[in-house]
Design an enzyme around this catalytic site. Structure first.
Site, PDB file in Angstrom:
ATOM      1  N   HIS A 125       0.820  -1.223   0.000  1.00 36.22           N
ATOM      2  CA  HIS A 125       0.000   0.000   0.000  1.00 36.22           C
ATOM      3  C   HIS A 125       0.855   1.275   0.000  1.00 36.22           C
ATOM      4  CE1 HIS A 125      -3.686  -2.168   0.368  1.00 36.22           C
ATOM      5  NE2 HIS A 125      -3.440  -2.623   1.586  1.00 36.22           N
ATOM      6  N   HIS A 164      -6.501  -7.052  -0.590  1.00 36.54           N
ATOM      7  CA  HIS A 164      -6.616  -5.609  -0.819  1.00 36.54           C
ATOM      8  C   HIS A 164      -5.781  -5.212  -2.042  1.00 36.54           C
ATOM      9  CE1 HIS A 164      -7.165  -6.261   3.581  1.00 36.54           C
ATOM     10  NE2 HIS A 164      -8.213  -5.485   3.360  1.00 36.54           N
ATOM     11  N   ASP A 245      -4.895 -12.838   3.108  1.00 37.51           N
ATOM     12  CA  ASP A 245      -6.141 -12.383   3.721  1.00 37.51           C
ATOM     13  C   ASP A 245      -7.369 -12.616   2.842  1.00 37.51           C
ATOM     14  OD1 ASP A 245      -4.916 -10.522   2.102  1.00 37.51           O
ATOM     15  OD2 ASP A 245      -4.987  -8.885   3.541  1.00 37.51           O
TER      16      ASP A 245
END
Length: 310
Positions: A125, A164, A245
């Site tokens: 990120h 993500h 995840d």
């Protein structure tokens, strides 16, 4: 040939505070499991020191200075609302970056065939100028730039299967024709980016957004688009942003992969990559917040890396 496992004890000093999902136990669970299994095919290494100029290829010197000035002498500090740092974060962050460089050097020097880096903080990120989502420096992006600058590769692929979107990696390589970035992720979801329309200046970005509740079967079907794009690009070296995840038991997302699916997607990718990058693969840990799921899934991911050595 064997598989490298790159890790360092300094991750234990990166304290994110009570109740934070990106906690010390994440890497401890992974490492303790590999120690217990005692794979004979693993070569354990600690990250070596590296030239800081390799971070400047990925992040601006202004941002790097800002981060270094932010590490507190005691207590906790925040780089953004989610990204917590402590005094020990400085060494942990350096070793997280150093791990992917050490892994690449190990493959280039024929110490091992491929490698997995069990580190924290994660990195995908972190944008060129900004910390975000538990990430300080973008470890995998530093690795890709290192391959291009140090070893003169002209085609590097990054596959990000964290649940993500790897917005930071996309930000860094959006205009770079030497890097193919592919991300499978839950969408719409944090961090909000990752639509199919984000393709990069050279059509070098492939986003595969998946809705909440996507089953393992649907995910693995969608993964065929990853393999198709890889086949078109023919990378000379492959990097995994390995977040776990998307597991059905993970508390931070709603995809429904099972432990063995991480073995399947790794195996499929490695089999395809044989023909163009001769198995030169480095994987680095990103997310994964259910400790048992993370432990089991990283084991299956590394099983596939080990099997590919024969």
């Amino acid at each position: 040939m064997k598989t490298g496992l790159i890790t360092s004890d300094t991750y234990q000093n990166h304290n994110t505070g009570d109740g934070h999902p990106e906690k010390i136990d994440r890497v401890t669970a992974v490492i303790d499991n590999f120690k217990r299994i005692d794979y004979k095919e693993l070569i354990w290494k600690k990250p070596a020191k590296f030239d800081q100029s390799f971070i400047i290829n990925t992040h601006s010197s202004k941002y790097i200075d800002q981060v270094h000035k932010s590490f507190p002498n005691n207590g906790l500090a925040f780089l953004d609302g989610d990204t917590v740092i402590s005094p020990g974060s400085k060494e942990a962050t350096k070793d997280a970056v150093g791990s992917i460089i050490t892994a690449i050097d190990g493959i280039q020097n024929n110490e091992f065939k491929n490698a997995f880096c069990a580190v924290r903080p994660p990195g995908h990120h972190a944008e060129k100028e900004k910390a975000m989502g538990f990430c300080i420096f973008n470890n995998v992006a530093v690795g890709a730039n290192y391959l291009i600058e140090k070893y003169k590769y002209s085609k590097v692929a990054i596959i990000d299967f964290d649940v993500h979107h790897g917005n930071g990696t996309q930000d860094i390589f959006y205009n770079n024709e030497k890097v193919l970035f592919i991300s499978t992720h839950q969408y719409p979801y944090y961090p909000g980016s990752g639509s199919e329309n984000e393709k990069g200046k050279f059509n070098n970005i492939l986003n595969i957004p998946l809705e909440a509740g996507t089953t393992a079967e649907k995910y693995l079907n969608a993964y065929e688009y990853v393999l198709k794009k890889l086949k078109e690009f023919k990378p000379e070296f492959l990097l995994f942003s390995a977040g776990f995840d998307a597991h059905i038991n993970d508390p931070l997302a709603q995809l429904k992969l099972n432990t063995d699916d991480f073995y399947q997607l790794t195996k499929r990718t490695l089999e395809l990559s044989k023909s163009f990058c001769n198995g030169k693969v480095v994987s680095i840990l990103e997310g994964g917040y259910d400790l048992k799921a993370l432990q089991d899934s990283t084991q299956r991911h590394v099983d596939a890396l080990i099997e590919f050595n024969w």
